[in-house]
Design a protein around this motif. Structure first.
Motif, PDB file in Angstrom:
ATOM      1  N   ARG A  17      27.848 107.940 -78.598  1.00 59.28           N
ATOM      2  CA  ARG A  17      27.932 106.480 -78.560  1.00 59.28           C
ATOM      3  C   ARG A  17      29.179 105.960 -79.266  1.00 59.28           C
ATOM      4  O   ARG A  17      29.589 104.817 -79.082  1.00 59.28           O
ATOM      5  CB  ARG A  17      26.706 105.845 -79.208  1.00 59.28           C
ATOM      6  CG  ARG A  17      25.365 106.223 -78.595  1.00 59.28           C
ATOM      7  CD  ARG A  17      24.280 105.248 -78.992  1.00 59.28           C
ATOM      8  NE  ARG A  17      24.387 104.031 -78.199  1.00 59.28           N
ATOM      9  CZ  ARG A  17      23.580 103.747 -77.168  1.00 59.28           C
ATOM     10  NH1 ARG A  17      22.620 104.582 -76.823  1.00 59.28           N
ATOM     11  NH2 ARG A  17      23.746 102.623 -76.511  1.00 59.28           N
TER      12      ARG A  17
ATOM     13  N   GLU B 144      30.551  99.028 -77.948  1.00 62.42           N
ATOM     14  CA  GLU B 144      30.804 100.461 -78.117  1.00 62.42           C
ATOM     15  C   GLU B 144      32.048 100.895 -77.353  1.00 62.42           C
ATOM     16  O   GLU B 144      32.832 101.727 -77.833  1.00 62.42           O
ATOM     17  CB  GLU B 144      29.583 101.253 -77.658  1.00 62.42           C
ATOM     18  CG  GLU B 144      28.391 101.134 -78.602  1.00 62.42           C
ATOM     19  CD  GLU B 144      27.101 101.696 -78.027  1.00 62.42           C
ATOM     20  OE1 GLU B 144      26.224 102.093 -78.813  1.00 62.42           O
ATOM     21  OE2 GLU B 144      26.962 101.721 -76.779  1.00 62.42           O
ATOM     22  N   MET B 145      32.245 100.334 -76.164  1.00 64.61           N
ATOM     23  CA  MET B 145      33.438 100.660 -75.374  1.00 64.61           C
ATOM     24  C   MET B 145      34.708 100.222 -76.101  1.00 64.61           C
ATOM     25  O   MET B 145      35.725 100.918 -76.083  1.00 64.61           O
ATOM     26  CB  MET B 145      33.358  99.978 -74.018  1.00 64.61           C
ATOM     27  CG  MET B 145      32.423 100.656 -73.028  1.00 64.61           C
ATOM     28  SD  MET B 145      32.937 102.346 -72.596  1.00 64.61           S
ATOM     29  CE  MET B 145      34.565 102.040 -71.938  1.00 64.61           C
TER      30      MET B 145
ATOM     31  N   TRP C 288      40.811 103.876 -68.286  1.00 62.31           N
ATOM     32  CA  TRP C 288      40.360 102.490 -68.200  1.00 62.31           C
ATOM     33  C   TRP C 288      41.374 101.532 -67.568  1.00 62.31           C
ATOM     34  O   TRP C 288      41.640 100.456 -68.092  1.00 62.31           O
ATOM     35  CB  TRP C 288      39.940 101.995 -69.592  1.00 62.31           C
ATOM     36  CG  TRP C 288      38.765 102.751 -70.113  1.00 62.31           C
ATOM     37  CD1 TRP C 288      37.556 102.915 -69.512  1.00 62.31           C
ATOM     38  CD2 TRP C 288      38.698 103.475 -71.347  1.00 62.31           C
ATOM     39  NE1 TRP C 288      36.730 103.697 -70.288  1.00 62.31           N
ATOM     40  CE2 TRP C 288      37.406 104.061 -71.421  1.00 62.31           C
ATOM     41  CE3 TRP C 288      39.610 103.694 -72.390  1.00 62.31           C
ATOM     42  CZ2 TRP C 288      36.996 104.844 -72.504  1.00 62.31           C
ATOM     43  CZ3 TRP C 288      39.203 104.470 -73.465  1.00 62.31           C
ATOM     44  CH2 TRP C 288      37.909 105.037 -73.518  1.00 62.31           C
TER      45      TRP C 288
ATOM     46  N   TRP D 227      30.788 106.152 -69.278  1.00 64.98           N
ATOM     47  CA  TRP D 227      31.836 105.340 -69.901  1.00 64.98           C
ATOM     48  C   TRP D 227      33.035 105.109 -68.965  1.00 64.98           C
ATOM     49  O   TRP D 227      33.978 104.421 -69.346  1.00 64.98           O
ATOM     50  CB  TRP D 227      32.283 105.978 -71.217  1.00 64.98           C
ATOM     51  CG  TRP D 227      32.775 107.405 -71.122  1.00 64.98           C
ATOM     52  CD1 TRP D 227      32.792 108.200 -70.023  1.00 64.98           C
ATOM     53  CD2 TRP D 227      33.312 108.203 -72.189  1.00 64.98           C
ATOM     54  NE1 TRP D 227      33.300 109.449 -70.313  1.00 64.98           N
ATOM     55  CE2 TRP D 227      33.619 109.472 -71.642  1.00 64.98           C
ATOM     56  CE3 TRP D 227      33.566 107.981 -73.528  1.00 64.98           C
ATOM     57  CZ2 TRP D 227      34.162 110.505 -72.399  1.00 64.98           C
ATOM     58  CZ3 TRP D 227      34.105 109.011 -74.289  1.00 64.98           C
ATOM     59  CH2 TRP D 227      34.397 110.252 -73.741  1.00 64.98           C
TER      60      TRP D 227
ATOM     61  N   GLN E 218      32.630 110.940 -66.217  1.00 63.05           N
ATOM     62  CA  GLN E 218      31.661 110.730 -67.280  1.00 63.05           C
ATOM     63  C   GLN E 218      31.598 111.992 -68.146  1.00 63.05           C
ATOM     64  O   GLN E 218      32.226 112.999 -67.824  1.00 63.05           O
ATOM     65  CB  GLN E 218      30.292 110.404 -66.680  1.00 63.05           C
ATOM     66  CG  GLN E 218      30.295 109.455 -65.503  1.00 63.05           C
ATOM     67  CD  GLN E 218      30.797 108.041 -65.822  1.00 63.05           C
ATOM     68  OE1 GLN E 218      31.085 107.703 -66.973  1.00 63.05           O
ATOM     69  NE2 GLN E 218      30.916 107.194 -64.794  1.00 63.05           N
TER      70      GLN E 218
ATOM     71  N   TYR F  57      35.623 106.649 -68.134  1.00 59.83           N
ATOM     72  CA  TYR F  57      36.874 106.723 -68.888  1.00 59.83           C
ATOM     73  C   TYR F  57      38.105 106.936 -68.026  1.00 59.83           C
ATOM     74  O   TYR F  57      39.224 106.555 -68.394  1.00 59.83           O
ATOM     75  CB  TYR F  57      36.761 107.795 -69.984  1.00 59.83           C
ATOM     76  CG  TYR F  57      37.270 109.179 -69.632  1.00 59.83           C
ATOM     77  CD1 TYR F  57      38.608 109.523 -69.829  1.00 59.83           C
ATOM     78  CD2 TYR F  57      36.412 110.155 -69.123  1.00 59.83           C
ATOM     79  CE1 TYR F  57      39.066 110.791 -69.529  1.00 59.83           C
ATOM     80  CE2 TYR F  57      36.863 111.421 -68.830  1.00 59.83           C
ATOM     81  CZ  TYR F  57      38.195 111.738 -69.027  1.00 59.83           C
ATOM     82  OH  TYR F  57      38.651 112.996 -68.713  1.00 59.83           O
TER      83      TYR F  57
ATOM     84  N   THR G 112      26.951 110.586 -71.088  1.00 61.11           N
ATOM     85  CA  THR G 112      27.488 109.288 -71.490  1.00 61.11           C
ATOM     86  C   THR G 112      28.234 108.685 -70.305  1.00 61.11           C
ATOM     87  O   THR G 112      29.172 109.295 -69.775  1.00 61.11           O
ATOM     88  CB  THR G 112      28.446 109.433 -72.684  1.00 61.11           C
ATOM     89  OG1 THR G 112      27.733 109.984 -73.789  1.00 61.11           O
ATOM     90  CG2 THR G 112      29.013 108.076 -73.083  1.00 61.11           C
TER      91      THR G 112
ATOM     92  N   THR H  75      24.451 104.534 -71.498  1.00 59.52           N
ATOM     93  CA  THR H  75      25.472 103.621 -70.975  1.00 59.52           C
ATOM     94  C   THR H  75      26.009 102.816 -72.144  1.00 59.52           C
ATOM     95  O   THR H  75      25.255 102.099 -72.817  1.00 59.52           O
ATOM     96  CB  THR H  75      24.878 102.665 -69.920  1.00 59.52           C
ATOM     97  OG1 THR H  75      24.340 103.433 -68.844  1.00 59.52           O
ATOM     98  CG2 THR H  75      25.955 101.736 -69.366  1.00 59.52           C
ATOM     99  N   LEU H  76      27.298 102.945 -72.414  1.00 59.94           N
ATOM    100  CA  LEU H  76      27.876 102.289 -73.582  1.00 59.94           C
ATOM    101  C   LEU H  76      27.895 100.774 -73.413  1.00 59.94           C
ATOM    102  O   LEU H  76      28.170 100.261 -72.331  1.00 59.94           O
ATOM    103  CB  LEU H  76      29.293 102.803 -73.829  1.00 59.94           C
ATOM    104  CG  LEU H  76      29.438 104.308 -74.103  1.00 59.94           C
ATOM    105  CD1 LEU H  76      30.888 104.646 -74.421  1.00 59.94           C
ATOM    106  CD2 LEU H  76      28.532 104.752 -75.242  1.00 59.94           C
TER     107      LEU H  76
END
Length: 342
Positions: A174, A312-313, A124, A245, A165, A247, A243, A307-308
């Motif tokens: 989630r 949630e993220m 991130w 995210w 992902q 990341y 998911t 999609t978070l």
């Protein structure tokens, strides 16, 4: 130039460090007729399959170069690391040693020659592709260029390998707790392994060629990769959940062996640099466009795509805070500034 191609192949059974593909650039380097470019055939190695983004970008580059040079400068693209027997680490040794002229590899793969090259994979650090492009073009590219120069490699450009992902066959993800216990294939990168261990998952380092069968047999539950690679490897046929995210961002580096690069005529260098940049931009644009289309394709095929939300993220980011900082500290202040890590 056929002799040169055979020399490249022969070099695999001789000494890796000997110049084979690149030394071909010493032959036929004079301009032919009225052409402003030297007549030369260069070899480019990539790790991906015929339909993956690195191969597509390399083929686009070859097409652009041949057209702009009137056929005087040609690029022979070898996907699947076939010149290195399918071994990406050996392929990187070959570009560093001059056994091939040009190459493109993901930063996590290139980190075998300098672990700092994986600095931008810290979780991130980029909000989206727009930010990733901007920061790499402003300051990150100079960082790559400096690190690669020390290894005898010239940096020519960067393009998306994709935000990574998660897919799996067990359950919708989630929350951090949903990841716990999942056996997830990762490439072996310290960052990726550390990320999933922090989430109490079971990360498994495994060759990509083994992943499809391992998921079918239940040896592993899932994998993490960009949307385009997830599609090209047909994960939607064997994975029920995805998911989104973002990341970790990963990019591919477009490079040349420095000794071979320096042996080229300035006009040829100018052409190759210009078309490498153009091909990289094409790759970025293409991946971003295709990702949106592919997510819809996954959903239509029956995959549950999650999609978070921002909330949630935040839960994932909180769990990952300490691990993330550990990697930021590991890569150091120079990398933090280069990729504008906060």
């Amino acid at each position: 130039m056929k002799a040169k191609k055979w020399a490249v192949l022969l070099s695999l059974t001789l000494l890796l460090g000997l110049c084979s593909g690149g030394c071909g650039s010493e032959a036929g380097t004079t301009s032919s007729g009225d052409s402003e470019y030297q007549k030369i055939d260069l070899v480019m190695a990539v790790n991906g399959t015929d339909i993956q983004m690195d191969t597509r970008v390399a083929n686009k580059f070859a097409e652009l170069v041949e057209k702009a040079s009137g056929g005087e400068v040609t690029i022979e693209v070898y996907p699947n690391d076939q010149l290195a027997g399918g071994n990406a680490s050996k392929g990187i040794e070959m570009i560093a040693g001059g056994a091939v002229d040009l190459a493109s590899y993901a930063t996590s793969t290139m980190s075998v020659i300098d672990e700092q090259l994986a600095a931008a994979t810290v979780p991130w650090i980029f909000a989206d592709y727009t930010e990733a492009r901007k920061i790499i073009d402003e300051t990150g590219g100079d960082y790559y260029a400096e690190r690669l120069a020390a290894k005898g490699i010239t940096f020519l450009g960067s393009y998306h390998n994709g935000f990574r992902q998660l897919t799996n066959s067990k359950r919708e993800v989630r929350t951090p707790e949903d990841v716990a216990g999942l056996k997830i294939r990762v490439p072996g990168s310290e960052v990726f392994m550390g990320f999933f261990r922090t989430l109490k998952a079971d990360p498994v380092a495994m060759s990509w060629s083994e992943v499809f069968t391992a998921i079918q047999q239940g040896t592993i539950d899932g994998q993490e990769n960009g949307v385009v690679i997830t599609d090209s490897s047909k994960m939607s046929e064997i994975q029920d959940y995805m998911t989104l995210w973002n990341y970790s961002y990963e990019n591919n580096l477009f490079v040349a062996n420095t000794k071979i690069w320096d042996s080229l005529e300035p006009k040829t260098q100018e052409l190759l640099q210009e078309k490498a940049a153009e091909a990289c931009e094409w790759g970025r644009d293409t991946l971003e466009k295709e990702e949106k289309e592919l997510v819809q394709k996954f959903e239509e095929a029956g995959m549950k795509v999650t999609t978070l939300t921002d909330e949630e993220m935040e839960a994932f980011e909180e769990v990952m805070k300490e691990t993330r900082q550990k990697f930021i500290d590991k890569y150091g202040e120079e990398a933090r500034q280069a990729f504008q890590i906060k």
